[in-house]
Design a protein around this motif. Structure first.
Motif, PDB file in Angstrom:
ATOM      1  N   ARG A 188      -3.117   7.630  -3.970  1.00 35.00           N
ATOM      2  CA  ARG A 188      -3.913   6.470  -3.593  1.00 35.00           C
ATOM      3  C   ARG A 188      -5.394   6.818  -3.750  1.00 35.00           C
ATOM      4  O   ARG A 188      -5.860   7.856  -3.280  1.00 35.00           O
ATOM      5  CB  ARG A 188      -3.602   6.066  -2.159  1.00 35.00           C
ATOM      6  CG  ARG A 188      -4.429   4.929  -1.641  1.00 35.00           C
ATOM      7  CD  ARG A 188      -3.885   4.346  -0.357  1.00 35.00           C
ATOM      8  NE  ARG A 188      -3.186   5.306   0.478  1.00 35.00           N
ATOM      9  CZ  ARG A 188      -2.351   4.954   1.459  1.00 35.00           C
ATOM     10  NH1 ARG A 188      -2.099   3.700   1.690  1.00 35.00           N
ATOM     11  NH2 ARG A 188      -1.768   5.869   2.200  1.00 35.00           N
ATOM     12  N   MET A 225      -8.807  -0.439  -4.540  1.00 36.98           N
ATOM     13  CA  MET A 225      -7.485  -0.075  -4.024  1.00 36.98           C
ATOM     14  C   MET A 225      -6.619   0.215  -5.241  1.00 36.98           C
ATOM     15  O   MET A 225      -5.978  -0.668  -5.807  1.00 36.98           O
ATOM     16  CB  MET A 225      -6.880  -1.202  -3.196  1.00 36.98           C
ATOM     17  CG  MET A 225      -5.550  -0.855  -2.557  1.00 36.98           C
ATOM     18  SD  MET A 225      -4.935  -2.237  -1.538  1.00 36.98           S
ATOM     19  CE  MET A 225      -3.380  -1.553  -0.953  1.00 36.98           C
ATOM     20  N   GLY A 283      -3.957   2.942  -7.562  1.00 34.06           N
ATOM     21  CA  GLY A 283      -2.896   3.930  -7.500  1.00 34.06           C
ATOM     22  C   GLY A 283      -2.726   4.629  -8.832  1.00 34.06           C
ATOM     23  O   GLY A 283      -2.753   3.987  -9.882  1.00 34.06           O
ATOM     24  N   GLY A 335      -3.638  -1.513  -9.543  1.00 30.71           N
ATOM     25  CA  GLY A 335      -4.357  -1.904  -8.337  1.00 30.71           C
ATOM     26  C   GLY A 335      -5.434  -2.912  -8.632  1.00 30.71           C
ATOM     27  O   GLY A 335      -5.613  -3.367  -9.772  1.00 30.71           O
ATOM     28  N   GLY A 369       0.790  -1.219   0.000  1.00 30.73           N
ATOM     29  CA  GLY A 369       0.000   0.000   0.000  1.00 30.73           C
ATOM     30  C   GLY A 369       0.824   1.272   0.000  1.00 30.73           C
ATOM     31  O   GLY A 369       0.815   2.030  -0.972  1.00 30.73           O
ATOM     32  N   GLU A 370       1.568   1.517   1.077  1.00 31.31           N
ATOM     33  CA  GLU A 370       2.342   2.753   1.187  1.00 31.31           C
ATOM     34  C   GLU A 370       3.445   2.846   0.142  1.00 31.31           C
ATOM     35  O   GLU A 370       3.924   3.930  -0.168  1.00 31.31           O
ATOM     36  CB  GLU A 370       2.941   2.874   2.590  1.00 31.31           C
ATOM     37  CG  GLU A 370       1.934   3.040   3.700  1.00 31.31           C
ATOM     38  CD  GLU A 370       1.092   4.294   3.560  1.00 31.31           C
ATOM     39  OE1 GLU A 370       1.513   5.217   2.840  1.00 31.31           O
ATOM     40  OE2 GLU A 370       0.007   4.345   4.155  1.00 31.31           O
ATOM     41  N   THR A 384       0.522   8.664  -1.228  1.00 29.89           N
ATOM     42  CA  THR A 384       1.060   7.625  -0.354  1.00 29.89           C
ATOM     43  C   THR A 384       2.260   8.206   0.387  1.00 29.89           C
ATOM     44  O   THR A 384       3.021   9.000  -0.159  1.00 29.89           O
ATOM     45  CB  THR A 384       1.493   6.389  -1.171  1.00 29.89           C
ATOM     46  OG1 THR A 384       2.260   6.815  -2.291  1.00 29.89           O
ATOM     47  CG2 THR A 384       0.281   5.636  -1.674  1.00 29.89           C
ATOM     48  N   ILE A 436       0.788   1.192  -4.059  1.00 32.14           N
ATOM     49  CA  ILE A 436      -0.169   0.223  -4.622  1.00 32.14           C
ATOM     50  C   ILE A 436       0.555  -0.686  -5.612  1.00 32.14           C
ATOM     51  O   ILE A 436       0.317  -0.677  -6.823  1.00 32.14           O
ATOM     52  CB  ILE A 436      -1.384   0.921  -5.284  1.00 32.14           C
ATOM     53  CG1 ILE A 436      -1.873   2.089  -4.431  1.00 32.14           C
ATOM     54  CG2 ILE A 436      -2.494  -0.106  -5.506  1.00 32.14           C
ATOM     55  CD1 ILE A 436      -2.337   1.729  -3.045  1.00 32.14           C
TER      56      ILE A 436
END
Length: 413
Positions: free
Chosen positions: A387, A351, A353, A347, A204-205, A379, A208
């Protein structure tokens, strides 16, 4: 306006700041997919408080559950001592959902009984998972992945694969090896000294990052070969965010320990980790009470979470995330063909990016969206990625409006 400015000054004076440029939106209330500021402006929440409000803000069923539980009892005893009906009901519901996901991911082959250990935040869930892996295996070494993020407490930070987070707080836990995320070839470095490998199914951080399809199955196989536990950190990816109840379902594997959080609480702070009964037993002996929590599984948070899970089930929000996410991703890719500032769209589900070609373009996009009444998020320390993670209940018309806003902003970037 004077009252607003006074409130902002007090915010800066009395609350510890995490950056020199907070967003500074002064919140009055929130409902559905919208946050309403004290000046009356409405903002479409396209980030869900960082993947928390999957069912939307102040969902009536959740608010009612919180009220009812608050009138019965709040904190009574540390976790694990008293039988609290709402805590038991949540554990039963959550375990049934996760066990069903395990069976789907393995075509019905998985067998076992899972148990849930409640905690307050994602990093606490990962801390507990790391301790459990050491206690169960008797081993000390951990393997994690470059560019990963697992939390800000010292143990979770020790397995976070980004120097910008780690360097100011070193020395951290020893015996942690970082491998390149997505590299099957590198998995041979996982050996018999490893207690556990901790991994986000989608980083995630880091921006993505979706791994190659062969990566997670190969990781599962290697852990089995050397007797290491596989911890999957689904704090951000869980509860429908990627178009499945859990992201591991996309790759047909299951973890030994699953960590969850964020969307679990329906807007209240709740997280935790799940593992087979025999693994969890390690916390109850030699010595007993070797991992305890005061507020983990707070009854009000459990009531909120139980109501949230019921909403997710009733409205089949994982499937909705898959359908809406596919449409949104296609729309973003169309924008990318028109605006060279967008380097890539990636993504799964909701979710997503957006990677931009420059840091400046990223900042201009985030700022432009906010000015037009839509909240998107960069992010952390990934300066070119935005994000996109709206509530899973977002309507088609809200998505269409969001795409129009992004189109307008990109035209001026």
């Amino acid at each position: 306006m004077q009252d607003l400015e006074s409130l902002k000054r007090k915010f800066l004076r009395y609350l510890a700041q995490t950056s020199d440029e907070p967003m500074g939106l002064v919140v009055e209330r929130a409902e559905g997919c919208w946050i309403i500021a004290k000046d009356g402006r409405r903002y479409l929440d396209f980030i869900s408080g960082i993947a928390v409000t999957n069912i939307g803000h102040t969902r009536p069923e959740v608010v009612q559950a919180i009220k009812q539980q608050a009138e019965r009892y709040l904190h009574t005893m540390v976790y694990g001592e008293f039988v609290q009906d709402v805590q038991v009901a949540l554990a039963e519901k959550l375990v049934s959902i996760v066990e069903a996901a395990f069976k789907r991911a393995t075509d019905g082959k998985w067998r076992g009984e899972l148990q849930y250990y409640p905690t307050n935040s994602g990093t606490e869930a990962n801390e507990g998972a790391l301790k459990l892996a050491r206690k169960w295996t008797g081993r000390k070494k951990f393997v994690a992945f470059q560019n990963s993020f697992h939390g800000d407490t010292l143990g979770s930070l020790s397995v976070t694969g980004r120097e910008i987070y780690r360097k100011p707080f070193e020395p951290l836990l020893p015996d942690v090896v970082f491998l390149p995320f997505g590299s099957v070839e590198a998995l041979g470095q996982i050996d018999e000294a490893v207690a556990a490998v901790i991994c986000e199914p989608i980083q995630g951080e880091a921006g993505i990052i979706v791994p190659p399809d062969e990566f997670l199955p190969a990781l599962r196989k290697r852990c089995d070969e050397v007797g290491a536990l596989l911890i999957l950190d689904e704090v951000q990816t869980g509860f429908g965010r990627t178009g499945k109840w859990f992201a591991f379902e996309h790759w047909g594997i299951v973890p030994d320990i699953l960590t969850v959080g964020k969307a679990l609480g329906g807007g209240m702070p709740l997280s935790g980790f799940l593992a087979r009964r025999e693994v969890m037993r390690a916390f109850a002996e030699n010595p007993p009470l070797c991992h305890v929590t005061t507020f983990g599984g707070h009854p009000v948070c459990c009531a909120s979470a139980l109501a949230a899970l019921q909403v997710m089930e009733r409205e089949n929000l994982p499937e909705r995330a898959a359908i809406v996410g596919a449409k949104l991703k296609d729309a973003l890719k169309q924008l990318a063909t028109r605006y060279p500032l967008i380097a890539e769209v990636r993504g799964k589900g909701l979710m997503l990016g957006l990677e931009f070609v420059t840091k400046e373009a990223t900042q201009n996009f985030v700022r432009g969206c906010l000015e037009r009444g839509m909240i998107v998020g960069g992010t952390l320390h990934t300066e070119k990625v935005v994000r996109i993670a709206p509530p899973l209940v977002i309507t088609d018309s809200e998505v269409e409006w969001a795409v129009e806003v992004m189109d307008d902003v990109l035209r001026l970037c």
